[in-house]
Design an enzyme around this catalytic site. Sequence first.
Site, short mmCIF file in Angstrom:
data_model
loop_
_atom_site.label_atom_id
_atom_site.label_comp_id
_atom_site.label_asym_id
_atom_site.label_seq_id
_atom_site.Cartn_x
_atom_site.Cartn_y
_atom_site.Cartn_z
N HIS A 37 -9.81 -1.41 1.38
CA HIS A 37 -8.80 -2.12 1.67
C HIS A 37 -8.77 -2.96 2.66
CE1 HIS A 37 -6.87 2.25 0.36
NE2 HIS A 37 -6.94 1.40 -0.84
N THR A 77 0.79 -0.99 0.07
CA THR A 77 0.04 -0.16 -0.01
C THR A 77 0.95 1.10 -0.07
OG1 THR A 77 -1.90 1.35 1.01
CG2 THR A 77 -0.04 0.18 2.46
N ARG A 78 0.41 2.42 -0.49
CA ARG A 78 0.90 3.49 -0.41
C ARG A 78 -0.18 4.58 0.05
NH1 ARG A 78 -0.28 6.24 -5.33
NH2 ARG A 78 -0.94 4.49 -6.98
N ARG A 108 -7.32 -3.62 -7.45
CA ARG A 108 -7.56 -2.79 -8.86
C ARG A 108 -6.49 -2.02 -8.73
NH1 ARG A 108 -9.81 1.53 -10.12
NH2 ARG A 108 -11.11 1.81 -11.92
N HIS A 115 -8.83 2.55 3.67
CA HIS A 115 -10.23 2.89 3.80
C HIS A 115 -10.93 1.29 3.86
CE1 HIS A 115 -10.40 2.11 -0.30
NE2 HIS A 115 -9.64 3.46 -0.77
#
Length: 216
Positions: A33, A25-26, A121, A30
């Site tokens: 995720h 992740t970056r 995605r 939310h």
Amino acid sequence: MELSPAEVRAEFDRRRWKNVAGYQTRNVPHTAHEYLQRCTLEREDVDGLLIHPVLGRLKKGDYRPEVILEAYQELVKHYYPADRVLLAALSITMRYGGPKAALFLAIVRKNYGCGLYIVGRDQAGVGKYYDPFDCQRIFDRYPIDVVPLKFAETYFCRECGWMATGRTCAHSAEFRLNTSQTRIREALSKGEALPKEIIRPEVARVLARGDVLLAE
Ligand SMILES: [Zn+2]
């Protein structure tokens, strides 16, 4: 907070985790995720989850690294079983190379001991440049000895009253709450409150402090 590959593998051994899924992740988490992470943790063949945010060089408009880390600390502390999730930082420069970057990020996690890797995605995409699911298809062409966990687009459906994807929900787009980072950043810039269906209140509090995005 940053651990070397050897330290991460040693921690997996200490926890007796054999099959670990890596999560790239970056962004701040939310609920979409979180849904991917929870679906992964539900799998019988997954012992644990490595949440591994990239906190190296990001681009303008991305979240500040310390904000991403603090937001994840809140999520893990308040919502996840401590013995199922390991949160560690990864200081590499983020490459927005779409499918090839997704493959690279999976290989990095393999080096950290992950046998599975979550691919949502448009991983490592930029704007609308890449087809959002090419980052999943590339794993079929380059077997890298990591099991890709491919997820459809995830959203909160008002009719279902739950997180869902097109694979699990019958309702049309008008019932979907937009959980995109763009929507979240828009709300932040206007000082709007974000519903708990989109973001956990503990995470929203981290963002509400302001100055959370990189200016350059
Ligand atoms: Zn639905």
